[in-house]
Motif scaffolding. Structure first.
Motif, PDB file in Angstrom:
ATOM      1  N   LYS A 133      89.291  41.310  22.537  1.00 55.84           N
ATOM      2  CA  LYS A 133      90.072  42.519  21.902  1.00 55.84           C
ATOM      3  C   LYS A 133      89.315  43.048  20.865  1.00 55.84           C
ATOM      4  CE  LYS A 133      93.842  41.974  24.535  1.00 55.84           C
ATOM      5  NZ  LYS A 133      94.206  42.964  25.279  1.00 55.84           N
ATOM      6  N   SER A 134      88.248  42.475  20.310  1.00 54.49           N
ATOM      7  CA  SER A 134      87.600  43.188  19.342  1.00 54.49           C
ATOM      8  C   SER A 134      88.569  43.564  17.937  1.00 54.49           C
ATOM      9  CB  SER A 134      86.914  44.592  19.579  1.00 54.49           C
ATOM     10  OG  SER A 134      85.886  44.285  20.730  1.00 54.49           O
ATOM     11  N   PRO A 135      89.165  42.447  17.727  1.00 55.89           N
ATOM     12  CA  PRO A 135      90.447  42.856  16.453  1.00 55.89           C
ATOM     13  C   PRO A 135      89.653  43.109  15.226  1.00 55.89           C
ATOM     14  CG  PRO A 135      90.069  40.394  16.929  1.00 55.89           C
ATOM     15  CD  PRO A 135      89.053  41.117  17.975  1.00 55.89           C
ATOM     16  N   LYS A 136      90.290  43.838  14.422  1.00 51.95           N
ATOM     17  CA  LYS A 136      90.080  44.479  13.097  1.00 51.95           C
ATOM     18  C   LYS A 136      90.595  43.230  11.957  1.00 51.95           C
ATOM     19  CE  LYS A 136      88.235  49.163  13.779  1.00 51.95           C
ATOM     20  NZ  LYS A 136      88.346  49.273  15.278  1.00 51.95           N
ATOM     21  N   ALA A 154     102.133  43.809   8.511  1.00 52.54           N
ATOM     22  CA  ALA A 154     100.533  43.737   8.343  1.00 52.54           C
ATOM     23  C   ALA A 154      99.962  44.469   9.622  1.00 52.54           C
ATOM     24  CB  ALA A 154     100.246  42.048   8.384  1.00 52.54           C
ATOM     25  N   ASN A 155     100.900  44.572  10.721  1.00 50.49           N
ATOM     26  CA  ASN A 155     100.393  45.299  12.083  1.00 50.49           C
ATOM     27  C   ASN A 155      98.892  44.528  12.322  1.00 50.49           C
ATOM     28  OD1 ASN A 155     100.702  46.763  14.149  1.00 50.49           O
ATOM     29  ND2 ASN A 155      99.633  48.633  12.962  1.00 50.49           N
ATOM     30  N   PRO A 156      98.935  43.412  12.811  1.00 54.49           N
ATOM     31  CA  PRO A 156      97.551  42.815  13.123  1.00 54.49           C
ATOM     32  C   PRO A 156      97.272  43.150  14.714  1.00 54.49           C
ATOM     33  CG  PRO A 156      99.462  41.196  13.382  1.00 54.49           C
ATOM     34  CD  PRO A 156     100.042  42.400  12.679  1.00 54.49           C
ATOM     35  N   ASP A 157      96.129  43.065  14.851  1.00 55.62           N
ATOM     36  CA  ASP A 157      95.633  43.202  16.236  1.00 55.62           C
ATOM     37  C   ASP A 157      95.764  41.975  17.088  1.00 55.62           C
ATOM     38  OD1 ASP A 157      94.556  45.674  15.779  1.00 55.62           O
ATOM     39  OD2 ASP A 157      93.042  45.010  15.088  1.00 55.62           O
ATOM     40  N   VAL A 158      95.678  40.864  16.456  1.00 53.84           N
ATOM     41  CA  VAL A 158      96.013  39.593  16.984  1.00 53.84           C
ATOM     42  C   VAL A 158      96.610  38.537  16.177  1.00 53.84           C
ATOM     43  CG1 VAL A 158      93.828  39.840  18.605  1.00 53.84           C
ATOM     44  CG2 VAL A 158      93.689  38.626  16.540  1.00 53.84           C
ATOM     45  N   ILE A 159      97.635  37.572  16.877  1.00 54.02           N
ATOM     46  CA  ILE A 159      98.374  36.646  16.043  1.00 54.02           C
ATOM     47  C   ILE A 159      97.984  35.110  16.786  1.00 54.02           C
ATOM     48  CG2 ILE A 159     100.345  35.689  15.504  1.00 54.02           C
ATOM     49  CD1 ILE A 159     101.576  38.566  16.188  1.00 54.02           C
ATOM     50  N   THR A 160      97.304  34.142  15.926  1.00 50.19           N
ATOM     51  CA  THR A 160      97.076  32.989  16.397  1.00 50.19           C
ATOM     52  C   THR A 160      98.274  32.210  15.815  1.00 50.19           C
ATOM     53  OG1 THR A 160      95.763  32.518  14.711  1.00 50.19           O
ATOM     54  CG2 THR A 160      94.898  33.281  16.812  1.00 50.19           C
ATOM     55  N   LYS A 201     104.091  43.444  18.641  1.00 51.19           N
ATOM     56  CA  LYS A 201     103.562  43.532  19.968  1.00 51.19           C
ATOM     57  C   LYS A 201     102.111  42.805  20.105  1.00 51.19           C
ATOM     58  CE  LYS A 201     106.377  47.415  20.906  1.00 51.19           C
ATOM     59  NZ  LYS A 201     106.355  49.041  21.490  1.00 51.19           N
ATOM     60  N   ALA A 202     101.510  42.597  18.883  1.00 55.01           N
ATOM     61  CA  ALA A 202      99.977  41.958  19.141  1.00 55.01           C
ATOM     62  C   ALA A 202      99.858  40.885  19.984  1.00 55.01           C
ATOM     63  CB  ALA A 202      99.547  41.620  17.882  1.00 55.01           C
ATOM     64  N   ILE A 203      98.837  40.705  20.606  1.00 47.62           N
ATOM     65  CA  ILE A 203      98.576  39.542  21.449  1.00 47.62           C
ATOM     66  C   ILE A 203      98.849  38.055  20.685  1.00 47.62           C
ATOM     67  CG2 ILE A 203      96.151  39.564  21.049  1.00 47.62           C
ATOM     68  CD1 ILE A 203      95.948  38.577  24.166  1.00 47.62           C
ATOM     69  N   ALA A 215     109.098  37.748  26.703  1.00 45.57           N
ATOM     70  CA  ALA A 215     108.369  37.779  25.328  1.00 45.57           C
ATOM     71  C   ALA A 215     107.107  37.079  25.490  1.00 45.57           C
ATOM     72  CB  ALA A 215     109.214  37.215  24.534  1.00 45.57           C
ATOM     73  N   ALA A 216     106.929  36.036  26.362  1.00 47.72           N
ATOM     74  CA  ALA A 216     105.977  35.181  26.525  1.00 47.72           C
ATOM     75  C   ALA A 216     104.749  35.886  27.310  1.00 47.72           C
ATOM     76  CB  ALA A 216     106.296  34.006  27.131  1.00 47.72           C
ATOM     77  N   ASP A 217     105.190  36.824  28.062  1.00 52.67           N
ATOM     78  CA  ASP A 217     103.901  37.287  29.079  1.00 52.67           C
ATOM     79  C   ASP A 217     102.737  37.861  28.484  1.00 52.67           C
ATOM     80  OD1 ASP A 217     103.508  38.111  31.786  1.00 52.67           O
ATOM     81  OD2 ASP A 217     103.553  40.122  31.289  1.00 52.67           O
ATOM     82  N   GLY A 218     101.791  37.414  28.551  1.00 54.55           N
ATOM     83  CA  GLY A 218     100.221  37.647  28.098  1.00 54.55           C
ATOM     84  C   GLY A 218      99.870  36.818  27.130  1.00 54.55           C
ATOM     85  N   ALA A 219     100.861  35.868  26.864  1.00 57.52           N
ATOM     86  CA  ALA A 219     100.346  34.782  25.711  1.00 57.52           C
ATOM     87  C   ALA A 219      99.303  34.057  26.074  1.00 57.52           C
ATOM     88  CB  ALA A 219     101.475  33.921  25.236  1.00 57.52           C
ATOM     89  N   VAL A 220      98.223  33.778  25.018  1.00 60.90           N
ATOM     90  CA  VAL A 220      97.049  33.089  25.481  1.00 60.90           C
ATOM     91  C   VAL A 220      97.177  31.726  24.684  1.00 60.90           C
ATOM     92  CG1 VAL A 220      94.524  32.875  24.866  1.00 60.90           C
ATOM     93  CG2 VAL A 220      95.761  34.997  25.741  1.00 60.90           C
ATOM     94  N   ILE A 221      96.730  30.554  25.659  1.00 66.18           N
ATOM     95  CA  ILE A 221      96.850  29.253  25.063  1.00 66.18           C
ATOM     96  C   ILE A 221      95.529  28.529  25.256  1.00 66.18           C
ATOM     97  CG2 ILE A 221      98.309  26.946  25.170  1.00 66.18           C
ATOM     98  CD1 ILE A 221     100.315  28.902  26.652  1.00 66.18           C
ATOM     99  N   GLY A 222      94.940  28.048  24.187  1.00 66.19           N
ATOM    100  CA  GLY A 222      93.719  27.180  24.581  1.00 66.19           C
ATOM    101  C   GLY A 222      93.970  25.473  24.442  1.00 66.19           C
ATOM    102  N   CYS A 223      93.148  24.896  25.199  1.00 70.19           N
ATOM    103  CA  CYS A 223      93.035  23.737  25.269  1.00 70.19           C
ATOM    104  C   CYS A 223      91.867  22.905  25.203  1.00 70.19           C
ATOM    105  CB  CYS A 223      94.171  23.357  26.252  1.00 70.19           C
ATOM    106  SG  CYS A 223      94.616  21.414  26.474  1.00 70.19           S
ATOM    107  N   PRO A 224      91.660  21.760  24.942  1.00 70.23           N
ATOM    108  CA  PRO A 224      90.429  20.852  25.297  1.00 70.23           C
ATOM    109  C   PRO A 224      90.809  20.283  26.869  1.00 70.23           C
ATOM    110  CG  PRO A 224      91.521  19.927  23.536  1.00 70.23           C
ATOM    111  CD  PRO A 224      92.242  20.924  23.843  1.00 70.23           C
ATOM    112  N   CYS A 225      91.431  20.682  27.551  1.00 70.82           N
ATOM    113  CA  CYS A 225      91.839  20.125  28.503  1.00 70.82           C
ATOM    114  C   CYS A 225      91.932  20.967  29.965  1.00 70.82           C
ATOM    115  CB  CYS A 225      93.457  19.770  28.595  1.00 70.82           C
ATOM    116  SG  CYS A 225      94.640  20.907  28.230  1.00 70.82           S
ATOM    117  N   ASN A 226      91.626  20.587  31.225  1.00 75.25           N
ATOM    118  CA  ASN A 226      91.361  21.535  32.400  1.00 75.25           C
ATOM    119  C   ASN A 226      92.174  20.925  33.269  1.00 75.25           C
ATOM    120  OD1 ASN A 226      90.277  23.090  34.121  1.00 75.25           O
ATOM    121  ND2 ASN A 226      88.389  22.096  34.685  1.00 75.25           N
TER     122      ASN A 226
END
Length: 384
Positions: free
Chosen positions: A167-170, A222-228, A249-251, A271-282
């Motif tokens: 996403k190249s967030p600023k 704040a109108n961020p490009d990404v939210i974690t 609306k930010a990712i 609301a959840a559509d597009g949400a990204v989730i990371g995990c040290p699990c496959n």
């Protein structure tokens, strides 16, 4: 105050268990004996969806082992902490002092792991967590502690760097509740963004809060490009819903504590559509065919979910020690130093500090209400 009570309980427990060093006992079982192995984690609480799969994985491994009719059988005993450090502190006293477990699979979460790690160490009870990811757990000098997952110093940067590439967030906004795991993961997110020169703001709310309107207003301004978000799905689903309802609306991206369908149901599919989730699990996608997934579904009638393979591997590490003739906590712990086997999740081998040698992070995304595995964070491509 709550943390103070945890420390007081831990101290009292340590004194009570001082005479239990060496850990574990065996009971007669036909022509052999039975060792008790504990599993500790949230089995009925608000985030139990993360812990039931690794508990099932451990059960599968132990049932398979016992079916070979070994000389020394294993009995798995569950300790339902509900993810609460103070509850885990009380349960560990029963596990070591009364039930006389020889080893422990877990604790599942980081806060409870921190609360009982010193007690397990004093009791010489080896533990292998399938899912606790706080980096600080490896810095306590514990010799009986292990985990089979990468920590948040791997997970946080991997997720943040995935977003930066995609996403190249600023500017970014980092959120968390006040739990041990949540804050640690948020710290890792924040550091990675700032190190890459991305303007970063942060907010934290109480674990038991239900109204996040103050946080939502801060993020919207704040109108961020990404939210974690650092935290578990019980809080994450509510937060995501309120962010979207508030016009943000930010990712939205989060970590392994939110890798459960209840993140989607808690937020609502839209609301959840597009949400990204990371995990040290496959995790194999639903319906995938591999040996572990086939065995797991045959036994539990569901597809394997988060940390199911890690629960299986944590149990297998202990099983392999017992197979090699080690039946005390101290001897099992010595064996774990040499463990090196191909597990269901990854190659299982421990560093001197109990960390796993393998630290790959995988990325998932909610697409059409379903959580999809996008692959390793270094190779995955985002949808949308």
């Amino acid at each position: 105050m709550r943390f103070g009570r945890v420390l007081a309980l831990a101290a009292a427990t340590s004194l009570a268990l001082a005479g239990c060093a060496g850990g574990g006992s065996s009971s007669s079982s036909g022509d052999g004996s039975t060792l008790k192995i504990g599993f500790m984690g949230d089995l009925t609480g608000e985030n139990s969806g993360i812990v039931i799969p690794p508990d099932n994985g451990a059960k599968l491994a132990i049932d398979e082992y016992n079916a070979t009719n070994p000389k020394v059988k294993l009995e798995l005993k569950n300790y339902d902490s509900q993810g609460k450090p103070e509850q885990a502190t009380s349960l560990v006293q029963t596990a070591i002092g009364t039930d006389k477990i020889t080893a422990l699979i877990g604790p599942a979460f980081s806060g409870e792991s921190k609360a009982v790690g010193g007690v397990l160490e004093q009791g010489k009870i080896p533990s292998v967590s399938p899912s606790a990811t706080n980096p600080g757990l490896a810095a306590n000098g514990w010799k009986y502690w292990h985990r089979v997952v990468a920590n948040d110093n791997d997970q946080g940067p991997a997720i943040a760097n995935f977003l930066i590439t995609a996403k190249s967030p600023k500017n970014a906004y980092v959120l968390s509740d006040d739990q041990e795991y949540s804050v640690g993961l948020a710290d890792a997110f924040e550091k990675t963004f700032k190190d890459k020169g991305i303007t970063t703001e942060r907010d934290k709310f109480a674990k038991d809060a239900s109204d996040y309107s103050s946080t939502v207003q801060k993020v919207k301004a704040a109108n961020p490009d990404v939210i974690t978000f650092g935290g578990y799905y019980a809080q994450g689903g509510r937060l995501l819903k309120q962010l979207r309802d508030g016009g943000v609306k930010a990712i939205f991206a989060t970590g392994d504590g939110s890798l459960d369908p209840q993140l989607v149901s808690g937020a609502g599919a839209a609301a959840a559509d597009g949400a990204v989730i990371g995990c040290p699990c496959n995790i194999p996608d639903a319906g995938a065919t591999n040996e572990f997934a086939t065995k797991y579904k045959a036994k539990f009638n569901v597809d394997p979910a988060i940390y199911a393979t890690e629960g299986y591997d944590a149990a297998t590490a202990i099983i392999n020690a017992v197979k090699a003739g080690n039946t005390t906590g101290e001897k099992i712990n010595e064996f774990l130093k040499t463990a090196d086997f191909k597990g269901a999740s990854k190659q299982i081998k421990f560093k001197e500090n109990g960390e796993p040698q393998t630290n790959a992070i995988y990325v998932y995304q909610v697409v059409g209400g379903v959580i999809k595995n996008l692959g390793a964070s270094t190779e995955a491509k985002i949808n949308g």
